[in-house]
Design a protein around this motif. Structure first.
Motif, short mmCIF file in Angstrom:
data_model
loop_
_atom_site.label_atom_id
_atom_site.label_comp_id
_atom_site.label_asym_id
_atom_site.label_seq_id
_atom_site.Cartn_x
_atom_site.Cartn_y
_atom_site.Cartn_z
N PHE A 168 0.84 -1.19 0.00
CA PHE A 168 0.00 0.00 0.00
C PHE A 168 0.88 1.25 0.00
CE2 PHE A 168 -3.70 -2.25 2.39
CZ PHE A 168 -4.10 -2.83 1.19
N ALA A 169 0.33 2.34 -0.49
CA ALA A 169 1.02 3.63 -0.40
C ALA A 169 1.19 4.00 1.07
CB ALA A 169 0.23 4.70 -1.14
N PHE A 170 2.21 4.79 1.37
CA PHE A 170 2.50 5.14 2.75
C PHE A 170 1.32 5.86 3.40
CE2 PHE A 170 4.71 7.72 6.06
CZ PHE A 170 5.23 6.66 6.78
N GLU A 171 0.66 6.76 2.64
CA GLU A 171 -0.48 7.49 3.19
C GLU A 171 -1.63 6.55 3.53
OE1 GLU A 171 1.23 8.24 0.58
OE2 GLU A 171 1.87 10.34 0.67
N THR A 172 -1.84 5.53 2.71
CA THR A 172 -2.90 4.56 2.98
C THR A 172 -2.61 3.78 4.25
OG1 THR A 172 -3.24 4.33 0.58
CG2 THR A 172 -4.22 2.64 1.99
N SER A 173 -1.35 3.38 4.43
CA SER A 173 -0.96 2.66 5.65
C SER A 173 -1.21 3.52 6.88
CB SER A 173 0.52 2.28 5.58
OG SER A 173 0.79 1.46 4.47
N LEU A 174 -0.86 4.81 6.79
CA LEU A 174 -1.08 5.71 7.92
C LEU A 174 -2.56 5.86 8.24
CD1 LEU A 174 1.42 8.69 7.41
CD2 LEU A 174 1.64 6.72 8.92
N PHE A 175 -3.40 5.89 7.20
CA PHE A 175 -4.84 6.06 7.44
C PHE A 175 -5.41 4.85 8.19
CE2 PHE A 175 -9.31 5.63 6.13
CZ PHE A 175 -9.80 6.85 6.58
N PHE A 176 -5.07 3.65 7.75
CA PHE A 176 -5.54 2.46 8.45
C PHE A 176 -5.03 2.42 9.89
CE2 PHE A 176 -5.91 0.32 4.10
CZ PHE A 176 -7.28 0.48 4.08
N TYR A 177 -3.76 2.81 10.06
CA TYR A 177 -3.17 2.84 11.40
C TYR A 177 -3.93 3.81 12.30
CZ TYR A 177 0.28 3.72 15.06
OH TYR A 177 0.91 3.87 16.26
N SER A 178 -4.26 4.97 11.74
CA SER A 178 -4.94 6.01 12.51
C SER A 178 -6.35 5.58 12.92
CB SER A 178 -5.02 7.29 11.69
OG SER A 178 -5.68 8.32 12.39
N ILE A 179 -7.10 4.98 12.00
CA ILE A 179 -8.47 4.57 12.30
C ILE A 179 -8.50 3.44 13.33
CG2 ILE A 179 -10.57 3.57 11.34
CD1 ILE A 179 -10.06 6.52 10.62
N VAL A 180 -7.58 2.48 13.19
CA VAL A 180 -7.50 1.39 14.17
C VAL A 180 -7.17 1.95 15.56
CG1 VAL A 180 -6.14 -0.62 14.88
CG2 VAL A 180 -6.97 -0.45 12.54
N GLY A 181 -6.22 2.90 15.60
CA GLY A 181 -5.87 3.54 16.87
C GLY A 181 -7.06 4.25 17.50
N LEU A 182 -7.85 4.95 16.67
CA LEU A 182 -9.04 5.64 17.16
C LEU A 182 -10.03 4.66 17.77
CD1 LEU A 182 -11.04 8.06 17.30
CD2 LEU A 182 -11.71 7.48 14.96
N LEU A 183 -10.32 3.56 17.07
CA LEU A 183 -11.29 2.58 17.55
C LEU A 183 -10.84 1.96 18.87
CD1 LEU A 183 -12.20 0.80 14.19
CD2 LEU A 183 -13.57 2.48 15.45
N LEU A 184 -9.54 1.66 18.99
CA LEU A 184 -9.04 1.03 20.21
C LEU A 184 -9.09 1.99 21.40
CD1 LEU A 184 -6.08 -0.92 18.64
CD2 LEU A 184 -8.07 -1.92 19.74
N TRP A 185 -8.82 3.27 21.16
CA TRP A 185 -8.90 4.24 22.25
C TRP A 185 -10.35 4.48 22.67
CZ3 TRP A 185 -5.49 5.71 25.63
CH2 TRP A 185 -4.14 5.66 25.32
N ILE A 186 -11.28 4.37 21.72
CA ILE A 186 -12.71 4.48 22.08
C ILE A 186 -13.10 3.32 22.99
CG2 ILE A 186 -15.06 4.30 21.16
CD1 ILE A 186 -14.12 5.90 18.74
N ILE A 187 -12.63 2.12 22.66
CA ILE A 187 -12.91 0.95 23.50
C ILE A 187 -12.32 1.14 24.89
CG2 ILE A 187 -12.43 -1.50 23.81
CD1 ILE A 187 -12.52 -1.75 20.73
N GLU A 188 -11.06 1.62 24.95
CA GLU A 188 -10.44 1.85 26.25
C GLU A 188 -11.20 2.92 27.03
OE1 GLU A 188 -6.07 3.16 28.03
OE2 GLU A 188 -6.22 1.70 26.40
N GLY A 189 -11.70 3.93 26.32
CA GLY A 189 -12.49 4.97 26.97
C GLY A 189 -13.74 4.42 27.63
#
Length: 406
Positions: free
Chosen positions: A350-371
């Protein structure tokens, strides 16, 4: 100072620094076996100082082992060693002293000293990096980072009052006893913190296998501009929340948590609006044309970064309520999911920007769960209006990122 440093160092220099600091940050988690974080929970000053001595003793041992391993690597003349590896033992010991002193000051509620140490660290780091950049010293970013921590330690250790440093004869709590009393910190908090740090620094280490040093350097600058200040704000708020929640009733801690959550959410939205409006042009103007792409990287990472700002200060409730095991499980999930996302993105090219986007969304979802878990521990129930407001903020941020990049 990034406005100046971005014109003195190349994207490759930042790439080398990001690899060094990722390794160093992982070591900083284990250097005191997390006993330094137990200092705030101490029942009296003698116990707190015993924990200071215990943490310091472990830190010296870890620093010596690190020095031995680094020396062995150089002695064997291994190829591909990270740039500036020789500074790793010094940084490891310095950051241990810094963390121990920070937590002891937090126990004493000496917040002015913490502020002075942080400001001194930042100034020393910025000035030394600038000087090294002018003379074209390629590892100046690394050496400046080390010097900054050393300077911060100097401020922490200067001018202590006698009432704040009990004599050795008054420290009646043995190191073995406090080690046993707070065994959950190395038993669960250490592993949990190590996983969290690994997952936070995972992009640098794994992306370096799939993408160029330029990509890593640009990503590192984006992190420097956004993630480090956000985590500094989060740590400052979190330290206060940790101290108060450790002695307050749950009801008062819950009210403080709501106050901090509201403040961080509003601050996060302001940061997002600035990133959305400015994007590449803002970073090109401030940092210089070679760093233009940092605007896109920062915007892509904003959902994850804003969730870190809102939730991470409240995560200290795990330690207050001795729920380190729960936090460990959450960090295991965060570590594994981030690793899968990055490795999967690299495997499918994947393009670097695409990898960052998936990483960011996964991080968001996991922090919501922790919240949600944190809200449960605090028995913090949000009204329907507050839930809708938070949900709307999340949707606006994600849609805003996608539309702006489109």
């Amino acid at each position: 100072m990034s406005v100046v440093l971005s014109r003195l160092y190349s994207t490759e220099n930042y790439g080398d620094f990001s690899v060094f600091i990722s390794v160093a940050t992982i070591l900083s988690v284990v250097v005191s076996a997390r006993y330094d974080y137990a200092i705030v929970r101490s029942k009296n000053q003698e116990e707190a100082f015993s924990l200071v001595l215990l943490s310091g003793t472990i830190a010296v041992g870890v620093a010596l082992v690190t020095a031995f391993v680094v020396g062995l690597c150089y002695g064997l003349r291994l190829k591909g060693l990270p740039v500036g590896l020789g500074w790793l033992p010094v940084y490891t010991l310095a950051i241990a002293i810094f963390q121990i002193a920070w937590n002891y000051c937090n126990y004493l509620e000496s917040y002015k000293r913490i502020t002075a140490a942080l400001v001194s660290r930042s100034l020393a780091q910025a000035l030394s990096r600038t000087l090294f950049g002018v003379i074209k010293y390629e590892v100046g970013l690394i050496v400046g980072c080390v010097l900054g921590v050393v300077c911060g330690c100097g401020v922490f250790l200067s001018r202590w009052k006698r009432t704040q440093l009990p004599s050795m004869s008054n420290v009646h709590v043995s190191l073995k006893q406090v080690g046993k009393t707070y065994i959950n910190f190395p038993k669960y908090f250490l592993f949990s913190g190590l996983l969290n740090t690994f997952s936070t620094n995972l992009p640098i280490l794994l992306f370096s296998f799939f993408y160029s040093k330029d990509n890593i350097g640009l990503f590192s600058m984006s992190i420097s501009i956004l993630y480090l200040p956000i985590t500094m704000i989060g740590n400052a708020i979190g330290q206060v929340f940790y101290k108060k929640a450790a002695v307050w009733e749950l009801d008062k801690s819950r009210q403080l948590a709501k106050h901090f959550l509201r403040f961080c959410a509003l601050l996060g939205l302001v940061i997002f609006v600035v990133l959305w409006v400015g994007k590449d042009g803002l970073f090109a103007l401030v940092l210089g044309e070679p760093w233009r792409t940092c605007g896109s990287y920062s915007l892509i990472l904003s959902p994850w970064l804003l969730s870190v700002l809102c939730i991470s200060p409240l995560s200290w409730i795990f330690d207050v309520l001795d729920k380190q095991k729960t936090e460990m499980y959450l960090n295991i999930a965060m570590f594994l999911s981030r690793a899968v996302v990055i490795l999967g993105s690299g495997f499918f090219d994947f393009a670097f920007e695409t990898s960052l986007f998936f990483y960011s969304i996964v991080g968001l979802l996991l922090w919501i769960i922790e919240g949600k878990v944190i809200f449960g521990l605090l028995d913090m129930r949000l009204s329907l209006r507050q839930q809708l407001a938070l949900g709307l903020c999340v949707v606006v941020v994600i849609v805003g990122v996608v539309c702006r990049l489109w």
